[in-house]
Design a protein around this motif. Structure first.
Motif, PDB file in Angstrom:
ATOM      1  N   ILE A  12     -17.448   1.853  19.436  1.00  0.00           N
ATOM      2  CA  ILE A  12     -17.206   2.110  18.016  1.00  0.00           C
ATOM      3  C   ILE A  12     -16.588   0.860  17.396  1.00  0.00           C
ATOM      4  CG2 ILE A  12     -16.098   3.634  16.344  1.00  0.00           C
ATOM      5  CD1 ILE A  12     -15.583   5.552  18.808  1.00  0.00           C
ATOM      6  N   PRO A  13     -17.233   0.236  16.412  1.00  0.00           N
ATOM      7  CA  PRO A  13     -16.614  -0.917  15.758  1.00  0.00           C
ATOM      8  C   PRO A  13     -15.483  -0.443  14.846  1.00  0.00           C
ATOM      9  CG  PRO A  13     -18.986  -0.748  15.276  1.00  0.00           C
ATOM     10  CD  PRO A  13     -18.557   0.550  15.867  1.00  0.00           C
ATOM     11  N   VAL A  14     -14.292  -1.010  15.027  1.00  0.00           N
ATOM     12  CA  VAL A  14     -13.154  -0.638  14.198  1.00  0.00           C
ATOM     13  C   VAL A  14     -12.399  -1.887  13.782  1.00  0.00           C
ATOM     14  CG1 VAL A  14     -12.929   1.523  15.492  1.00  0.00           C
ATOM     15  CG2 VAL A  14     -11.386  -0.379  15.996  1.00  0.00           C
ATOM     16  N   LEU A  15     -11.629  -1.738  12.716  1.00  0.00           N
ATOM     17  CA  LEU A  15     -10.636  -2.725  12.338  1.00  0.00           C
ATOM     18  C   LEU A  15      -9.259  -2.112  12.579  1.00  0.00           C
ATOM     19  CD1 LEU A  15     -12.069  -4.086   8.961  1.00  0.00           C
ATOM     20  CD2 LEU A  15     -12.280  -5.116  11.244  1.00  0.00           C
ATOM     21  N   GLU A  16      -8.390  -2.855  13.223  1.00  0.00           N
ATOM     22  CA  GLU A  16      -6.992  -2.466  13.355  1.00  0.00           C
ATOM     23  C   GLU A  16      -6.204  -3.259  12.322  1.00  0.00           C
ATOM     24  OE1 GLU A  16      -3.180  -2.820  16.421  1.00  0.00           O
ATOM     25  OE2 GLU A  16      -5.158  -3.582  17.001  1.00  0.00           O
ATOM     26  N   VAL A  17      -5.494  -2.560  11.459  1.00  0.00           N
ATOM     27  CA  VAL A  17      -4.730  -3.213  10.392  1.00  0.00           C
ATOM     28  C   VAL A  17      -3.257  -2.895  10.643  1.00  0.00           C
ATOM     29  CG1 VAL A  17      -4.485  -3.518   7.904  1.00  0.00           C
ATOM     30  CG2 VAL A  17      -6.697  -2.831   8.864  1.00  0.00           C
ATOM     31  N   VAL A  18      -2.453  -3.950  10.847  1.00  0.00           N
ATOM     32  CA  VAL A  18      -1.076  -3.738  11.290  1.00  0.00           C
ATOM     33  C   VAL A  18      -0.233  -4.953  10.914  1.00  0.00           C
ATOM     34  CG1 VAL A  18      -1.504  -4.722  13.590  1.00  0.00           C
ATOM     35  CG2 VAL A  18       0.323  -3.039  13.288  1.00  0.00           C
ATOM     36  N   GLY A  19       1.045  -4.730  10.688  1.00  0.00           N
ATOM     37  CA  GLY A  19       1.948  -5.836  10.430  1.00  0.00           C
ATOM     38  C   GLY A  19       2.090  -6.728  11.645  1.00  0.00           C
ATOM     39  N   ASP A  20       2.119  -8.031  11.418  1.00  0.00           N
ATOM     40  CA  ASP A  20       2.185  -8.994  12.513  1.00  0.00           C
ATOM     41  C   ASP A  20       3.393  -8.737  13.416  1.00  0.00           C
ATOM     42  OD1 ASP A  20       1.750 -11.161  14.122  1.00  0.00           O
ATOM     43  OD2 ASP A  20       2.428 -12.654  12.688  1.00  0.00           O
ATOM     44  N   ALA A  21       4.530  -8.473  12.826  1.00  0.00           N
ATOM     45  CA  ALA A  21       5.751  -8.279  13.615  1.00  0.00           C
ATOM     46  C   ALA A  21       5.728  -6.985  14.420  1.00  0.00           C
ATOM     47  CB  ALA A  21       6.973  -8.295  12.689  1.00  0.00           C
ATOM     48  N   ASP A  22       4.899  -6.035  13.989  1.00  0.00           N
ATOM     49  CA  ASP A  22       4.858  -4.713  14.635  1.00  0.00           C
ATOM     50  C   ASP A  22       3.659  -4.526  15.553  1.00  0.00           C
ATOM     51  OD1 ASP A  22       7.138  -3.954  13.228  1.00  0.00           O
ATOM     52  OD2 ASP A  22       5.953  -3.269  11.513  1.00  0.00           O
ATOM     53  N   LEU A  29       0.230   6.235  13.554  1.00  0.00           N
ATOM     54  CA  LEU A  29      -1.180   5.812  13.570  1.00  0.00           C
ATOM     55  C   LEU A  29      -1.965   6.602  12.531  1.00  0.00           C
ATOM     56  CD1 LEU A  29      -3.356   4.127  15.258  1.00  0.00           C
ATOM     57  CD2 LEU A  29      -3.864   6.309  16.349  1.00  0.00           C
ATOM     58  N   VAL A  30      -2.702   5.902  11.686  1.00  0.00           N
ATOM     59  CA  VAL A  30      -3.564   6.542  10.695  1.00  0.00           C
ATOM     60  C   VAL A  30      -5.002   6.095  10.921  1.00  0.00           C
ATOM     61  CG1 VAL A  30      -4.112   6.846   8.244  1.00  0.00           C
ATOM     62  CG2 VAL A  30      -1.718   6.658   8.981  1.00  0.00           C
ATOM     63  N   VAL A  31      -5.898   7.037  11.158  1.00  0.00           N
ATOM     64  CA  VAL A  31      -7.338   6.752  11.208  1.00  0.00           C
ATOM     65  C   VAL A  31      -7.877   7.052   9.821  1.00  0.00           C
ATOM     66  CG1 VAL A  31      -9.534   7.237  12.329  1.00  0.00           C
ATOM     67  CG2 VAL A  31      -7.396   7.423  13.634  1.00  0.00           C
ATOM     68  N   TYR A  32      -8.501   6.063   9.195  1.00  0.00           N
ATOM     69  CA  TYR A  32      -8.935   6.203   7.801  1.00  0.00           C
ATOM     70  C   TYR A  32     -10.440   5.924   7.700  1.00  0.00           C
ATOM     71  CZ  TYR A  32      -7.938   6.603   2.853  1.00  0.00           C
ATOM     72  OH  TYR A  32      -7.889   7.055   1.543  1.00  0.00           O
ATOM     73  N   GLN A  46      -6.706  -0.154   0.999  1.00  0.00           N
ATOM     74  CA  GLN A  46      -5.868   0.997   1.328  1.00  0.00           C
ATOM     75  C   GLN A  46      -5.165   0.779   2.663  1.00  0.00           C
ATOM     76  OE1 GLN A  46      -5.401   4.469  -0.363  1.00  0.00           O
ATOM     77  NE2 GLN A  46      -3.703   3.680   0.836  1.00  0.00           N
ATOM     78  N   ALA A  47      -5.887   0.267   3.638  1.00  0.00           N
ATOM     79  CA  ALA A  47      -5.306   0.049   4.960  1.00  0.00           C
ATOM     80  C   ALA A  47      -4.164  -0.959   4.910  1.00  0.00           C
ATOM     81  CB  ALA A  47      -6.383  -0.416   5.934  1.00  0.00           C
ATOM     82  N   ARG A  48      -4.326  -2.006   4.124  1.00  0.00           N
ATOM     83  CA  ARG A  48      -3.266  -3.009   4.005  1.00  0.00           C
ATOM     84  C   ARG A  48      -1.996  -2.399   3.412  1.00  0.00           C
ATOM     85  NH1 ARG A  48      -5.018  -8.359   4.604  1.00  0.00           N
ATOM     86  NH2 ARG A  48      -7.286  -8.640   4.612  1.00  0.00           N
ATOM     87  N   LYS A  49      -2.163  -1.523   2.439  1.00  0.00           N
ATOM     88  CA  LYS A  49      -1.006  -0.865   1.831  1.00  0.00           C
ATOM     89  C   LYS A  49      -0.290   0.025   2.850  1.00  0.00           C
ATOM     90  CE  LYS A  49      -2.717  -0.850  -2.959  1.00  0.00           C
ATOM     91  NZ  LYS A  49      -1.530  -1.456  -3.627  1.00  0.00           N
ATOM     92  N   LEU A  50      -1.058   0.752   3.632  1.00  0.00           N
ATOM     93  CA  LEU A  50      -0.464   1.608   4.658  1.00  0.00           C
ATOM     94  C   LEU A  50       0.237   0.781   5.726  1.00  0.00           C
ATOM     95  CD1 LEU A  50      -3.392   4.166   5.002  1.00  0.00           C
ATOM     96  CD2 LEU A  50      -1.107   4.692   4.132  1.00  0.00           C
ATOM     97  N   ALA A  51      -0.392  -0.316   6.126  1.00  0.00           N
ATOM     98  CA  ALA A  51       0.212  -1.175   7.140  1.00  0.00           C
ATOM     99  C   ALA A  51       1.508  -1.797   6.622  1.00  0.00           C
ATOM    100  CB  ALA A  51      -0.769  -2.263   7.563  1.00  0.00           C
ATOM    101  N   ALA A  52       1.536  -2.168   5.364  1.00  0.00           N
ATOM    102  CA  ALA A  52       2.743  -2.736   4.775  1.00  0.00           C
ATOM    103  C   ALA A  52       3.879  -1.718   4.741  1.00  0.00           C
ATOM    104  CB  ALA A  52       2.456  -3.246   3.367  1.00  0.00           C
ATOM    105  N   THR A 240      -0.476   6.208  -4.280  1.00  0.00           N
ATOM    106  CA  THR A 240      -0.123   7.613  -4.063  1.00  0.00           C
ATOM    107  C   THR A 240      -0.397   8.021  -2.616  1.00  0.00           C
ATOM    108  OG1 THR A 240      -0.574   8.193  -6.367  1.00  0.00           O
ATOM    109  CG2 THR A 240      -0.651   9.988  -4.766  1.00  0.00           C
ATOM    110  N   ILE A 241      -1.539   7.601  -2.092  1.00  0.00           N
ATOM    111  CA  ILE A 241      -1.900   7.911  -0.710  1.00  0.00           C
ATOM    112  C   ILE A 241      -0.904   7.276   0.251  1.00  0.00           C
ATOM    113  CG2 ILE A 241      -3.671   7.559   1.066  1.00  0.00           C
ATOM    114  CD1 ILE A 241      -5.719   7.577  -1.335  1.00  0.00           C
ATOM    115  N   THR A 242      -0.536   6.046  -0.011  1.00  0.00           N
ATOM    116  CA  THR A 242       0.426   5.349   0.843  1.00  0.00           C
ATOM    117  C   THR A 242       1.766   6.051   0.830  1.00  0.00           C
ATOM    118  OG1 THR A 242      -0.677   3.230   0.426  1.00  0.00           O
ATOM    119  CG2 THR A 242       1.583   3.149   1.259  1.00  0.00           C
ATOM    120  N   ALA A 243       2.228   6.455  -0.352  1.00  0.00           N
ATOM    121  CA  ALA A 243       3.507   7.160  -0.466  1.00  0.00           C
ATOM    122  C   ALA A 243       3.461   8.496   0.271  1.00  0.00           C
ATOM    123  CB  ALA A 243       3.855   7.361  -1.937  1.00  0.00           C
TER     124      ALA A 243
END
Length: 249
Positions: A12-22, A29-32, A46-52, A240-243
């Motif tokens: 399954i091709p996926v992108l993992e979006v996560v803060g560098d320090a974390d 974990l959120v699958v979107y 959206q993923a960047r906002k969630l990762a932040a 709103t989704i991130t919050a």
């Protein structure tokens, strides 16, 4: 800095979006999931906002989309339902991958998606109690009703379709949240839908809201209605989704 890492999980091709320090730390974990005829890259904002906000976000390409792009079947809606069914089949593979790496913080698993991805989200709630919070954006919790609507539209336009298409997609019965709303089980769930949505009828979500209103199992469900909004996600909605996930996951 937010990292965007390309991975293959069981094909399954996926992108993992996560803060560098974390990156190497256990996180919620959120699958979107993306929408129909879209791709994982189109939900990156959206993923960047969630990762932040401190989450690890996994963006899969649905079957027949993105890196897995294939021609659409001549059978109306067949590729659409096949894509959703494969999302459902592959969800556990994705979760197990991160679980085995011990990178899911205290079992905090969320799922969300837009349009087809929202429908995937609602369907997953029927069978996966490990999901702690979910966001269905512009999707429908009523795939059986949506499938009937699609078949009726096909007939109106006099397109050819198998007489037994309903039977061929009978698996939808087991994943229709309106048929088993108690599966929500008091979990936080966000539904957002525009009243002028031209692709997935707002009324299907409105009917579900009326169906579960005042039920204890739905006490943590939030319905947000956007008057006059069409089938489109705007930046304010992403916030709103991130919050929502930050508060509930």
């Amino acid at each position: 800095m937010i990292l965007v890492l390309k991975r293959q999980i069981k094909g399954i091709p996926v992108l993992e979006v996560v803060g560098d320090a974390d990156r190497h730390q256990p996180l919620p974990l959120v699958v979107y999931y993306h929408g129909w005829r879209s791709a994982k890259e189109l939900v990156l904002t959206q993923a960047r906002k969630l990762a932040a906000a401190g989450m690890r976000v996994i963006l899969p390409d649905a079957l027949n989309h993105g890196e897995r792009l294939q021609p659409v079947s001549e059978v109306p809606s067949w590729t659409f339902w096949q894509s959703i069914q494969t999302n459902l089949a592959e969800f556990s593979l994705i979760i197990d991958y991160w679980r085995q790496l011990n990178l899911i913080q205290a079992g905090r698993i969320g799922v969300g998606g837009v349009s087809m991805g929202g429908m995937t989200t609602a369907a997953l709630l029927t069978k996966h109690p490990e999901i702690k919070a979910a966001a269905c954006i512009m999707g429908t919790p009523a795939p059986l009703a949506y499938a009937r609507l699609v078949r009726e539209n096909v007939q109106v336009h006099q397109l050819a379709q198998p007489d037994d298409l309903g039977l061929l997609t009978s698996w939808l019965t087991a994943y229709d949240l309106t048929e088993q709303p108690r599966a929500i089980a008091e979990r936080p769930v966000l539904f957002w839908h525009g009243t002028a949505d031209e692709r997935i009828p707002y009324e299907q979500v409105a009917m579900f809201e009326r169906q579960i209103n005042d039920q204890t199992y739905a006490k943590n469900v939030t319905f947000l209605t956007a008057n006059g909004e069409r089938h489109l996600v705007k930046p304010a909605l992403m916030n709103t989704i991130t919050a929502f996930f930050k508060s509930n996951l």
